[in-house]
Scaffold this motif. Structure first.
Motif, PDB file in Angstrom:
ATOM      1  N   LEU A 447       0.837  -1.187   0.000  1.00  0.00           N
ATOM      2  CA  LEU A 447       0.000   0.000   0.000  1.00  0.00           C
ATOM      3  C   LEU A 447       0.881   1.250   0.000  1.00  0.00           C
ATOM      4  O   LEU A 447       1.910   1.294   0.677  1.00  0.00           O
ATOM      5  N   ALA A 448       0.477   2.262  -0.735  1.00  0.00           N
ATOM      6  CA  ALA A 448       1.276   3.478  -0.847  1.00  0.00           C
ATOM      7  C   ALA A 448       1.193   4.292   0.438  1.00  0.00           C
ATOM      8  O   ALA A 448       0.143   4.401   1.060  1.00  0.00           O
ATOM      9  N   GLY A 449       2.337   4.846   0.826  1.00  0.00           N
ATOM     10  CA  GLY A 449       2.401   5.751   1.961  1.00  0.00           C
ATOM     11  C   GLY A 449       2.576   7.180   1.505  1.00  0.00           C
ATOM     12  O   GLY A 449       2.555   7.494   0.311  1.00  0.00           O
ATOM     13  N   ARG A 450       2.784   8.071   2.471  1.00  0.00           N
ATOM     14  CA  ARG A 450       2.923   9.488   2.143  1.00  0.00           C
ATOM     15  C   ARG A 450       4.070   9.736   1.178  1.00  0.00           C
ATOM     16  O   ARG A 450       3.939  10.490   0.208  1.00  0.00           O
ATOM     17  N   ASP A 451       5.237   9.111   1.413  1.00  0.00           N
ATOM     18  CA  ASP A 451       6.390   9.351   0.551  1.00  0.00           C
ATOM     19  C   ASP A 451       6.119   8.911  -0.881  1.00  0.00           C
ATOM     20  O   ASP A 451       6.550   9.572  -1.836  1.00  0.00           O
ATOM     21  N   ASP A 452       5.427   7.788  -1.052  1.00  0.00           N
ATOM     22  CA  ASP A 452       5.132   7.308  -2.401  1.00  0.00           C
ATOM     23  C   ASP A 452       4.275   8.305  -3.163  1.00  0.00           C
ATOM     24  O   ASP A 452       4.479   8.541  -4.365  1.00  0.00           O
ATOM     25  N   LEU A 453       3.303   8.912  -2.475  1.00  0.00           N
ATOM     26  CA  LEU A 453       2.434   9.877  -3.132  1.00  0.00           C
ATOM     27  C   LEU A 453       3.152  11.183  -3.415  1.00  0.00           C
ATOM     28  O   LEU A 453       2.872  11.856  -4.408  1.00  0.00           O
ATOM     29  N   LEU A 454       4.102  11.553  -2.550  1.00  0.00           N
ATOM     30  CA  LEU A 454       4.810  12.812  -2.739  1.00  0.00           C
ATOM     31  C   LEU A 454       5.881  12.724  -3.817  1.00  0.00           C
ATOM     32  O   LEU A 454       6.026  13.636  -4.632  1.00  0.00           O
TER      33      LEU A 454
END
Length: 487
Positions: A447-454
């Motif tokens: 699952l994507a976390g904050r860093d992945d989305l940023l």
């Protein structure tokens, strides 16, 4: 952005407005890249005194309307009503979504870009005006927007829209970019805090001056350089005198880009006390110059500071001044300052304006497809599951064909033989179905976390993960500032 596509952008200011800040730069950097890709972009804004009614800036046609703030949305609507054909509207005002459909009499794809969710002070929450505003921004806005796509620069900003305004439609994270700065820092001999911000109430520069007043008294030679223009200028100058920091604080007004970059190269630290700033452009730009940032833990800004590595995130305003003083004390250590600078630059290198332009173009494409599907045509439709995202990392050397098999808002990144995919709207189970279509069966899924989305679906370098390095010593007792800087 697809060549030949026509886009209408609407916001309060353009990048050349005296009060322009990160939000305007965000839209401008993206719009000019769309033009470079062959799109036609028209930007409708308010007209400050002395500005041209029409101007082409970096290929973007800027139309400025005089009068009150309410004038310029009507200018945009007149363009649409008179038959001007745009493939989509990018709305930076929160005013256009409902009006476009009602006044034009047709369904035009609208993507709203939201940079901040302002909070009302207690005295404002029960006034008749704010009650109407809350209705327009809350229940009515949710009803009229429906499933229209919204783009925000940060994960915490999306959370704010869900929590405080109850938005249920798709909200996509489109972070800002930055321009890499390869020159060596030219740090001043004396400790220097540089603040780049429009002088508007939302930036809370009055709070900044108040909290830095005792720091100025304790830190020898401290300078605070504030770059920006706006209606708060005269009030802030008076406040600086009132709190006794006028000799240490300079309000430079709006400065050209090169002057701003020069000051950032000289800075030890940048700071923000904004309460509704979600863009993050200034934070990332300072990191590109190797300069750490101290900010309040407000939505948006906090996402772009890696606490203990590229600056500090302060939970309460009461601790802001002490934290700034502690970080400045840390940075008197030349070795620690150099390591901090390197980590800041490594973090900034993960943000790219080309990526930002591509991500927002993908959201526009998604919304065009959603409108077409409602008309009975073809197009991709995604519902309110956009907060869920999954990262897929393919085995080294694997490069499956993905054309036509992913949605418009999915992101594919290839770097040094690594392939990563960010699947928006997919959980881990759904991602298995995507991999089956791609013919890949041994990829890593999470699952994507904050860093992945940023910063995208590829892993961060070791210097930006794990325990904070360089170590932060900014919790030392107040009053222990020493100067060992090389200057």
């Amino acid at each position: 952005m697809s060549a030949g596509r026509r886009i209408l952008v609407v916001s309060r200011w353009d990048v050349r407005h005296p009060s322009a800040g990160g939000a305007e730069r965000y839209l401008h950097e993206i719009a000019r890249r769309w033009v470079a890709d062959g799109a036609e972009v028209t930007w409708v804004v308010t007209r400050p005194p002395g500005a041209a009614a029409r101007e082409v800036v970096d290929g973007v046609e800027v139309l400025r309307s005089g009068g009150s703030w309410g004038m310029f949305p009507r200018t945009a609507l007149r363009l649409l009503r008179r038959g001007a054909r745009y493939d989509a509207v990018v709305d930076g005002t929160s005013r256009m979504c409902f009006a476009v459909s009602v006044i034009t009499g047709r369904r035009v794809p609208v993507v709203q870009v939201v940079h901040g969710v302002p909070r009302l002070a207690p005295a404002q929450r029960f006034s008749p005006t704010s009650a109407v505003g809350r209705f327009l921004a809350g229940p009515l806005a949710r009803w009229t927007r429906g499933d229209r796509a919204i783009a925000v620069p940060s994960v915490s900003s999306r959370h704010e829209l869900r929590r405080h305004l109850g938005f249920r439609g798709p909200i996509f994270v489109v972070p800002p970019g930055t321009t890499p700065e390869r020159g060596r820092p030219e740090r001043t001999a004396q400790p220097t805090v540089v603040v780049v911000a429009p002088l508007v109430p939302e930036q809370r520069l009055d709070l900044l001056l108040t909290k830095l007043a005792p720091v100025v008294a304790r830190v020898p030679g401290l300078r605070v350089e504030i770059l920006g223009e706006g209606p708060e200028l005269s009030r802030l100058r008076g406040l600086a005198a009132d709190v006794g920091v006028a000799d240490s604080v300079t309000l430079h007004g709006r400065q050209p880009d090169e002057v701003r970059r020069t000051w950032l190269r000289r800075a030890w630290l940048t700071a923000s006390t904004a309460t509704a700033d979600a863009c993050g452009c200034t934070v990332v730009e300072s990191a590109a110059h190797g300069v750490p940032h101290v900010c309040l833990a407000v939505p948006g800004v906090r996402d772009f500071v890696r606490d203990g590595r590229t600056g500090r995130v302060v939970e309460t305003a009461d601790r802001f001044g002490d934290t700034v003083e502690g970080v400045l004390a840390d940075l008197t250590d030349p070795e620690l300052a150099d390591r901090t600078s390197a980590v800041c630059r490594a973090w900034a290198d993960r943000f790219d304006w080309d990526r930002a332009a591509r991500l927002l173009a993908d959201v526009v494409t998604h919304q065009i497809g959603a409108v077409r599907s409602k008309r009975g045509g073809t197009g991709q439709r995604r519902y309110a599951r956009s907060d869920i995202a999954t990262v897929v990392r393919f085995p080294d050397g694997a490069a499956p064909a993905v054309a036509g098999l992913l949605r418009a808002t999915d992101e594919v990144v290839v770097s040094d033989g690594q392939v990563g995919v960010l699947l928006n709207g997919c959980d881990e189970f759904d991602a298995l179905g995507v991999l089956d279509r791609l013919g890949v069966h041994d990829a890593r899924i999470s699952l994507a976390g904050r860093d992945d989305l940023l910063v995208g679906p590829l892993p961060l370098p070791a210097s930006l993960t794990g325990e904070p390095t360089p170590p932060s010593r900014s919790d030392r007792p107040v009053g222990t500032f020493t100067r060992t800087s090389r200057g």
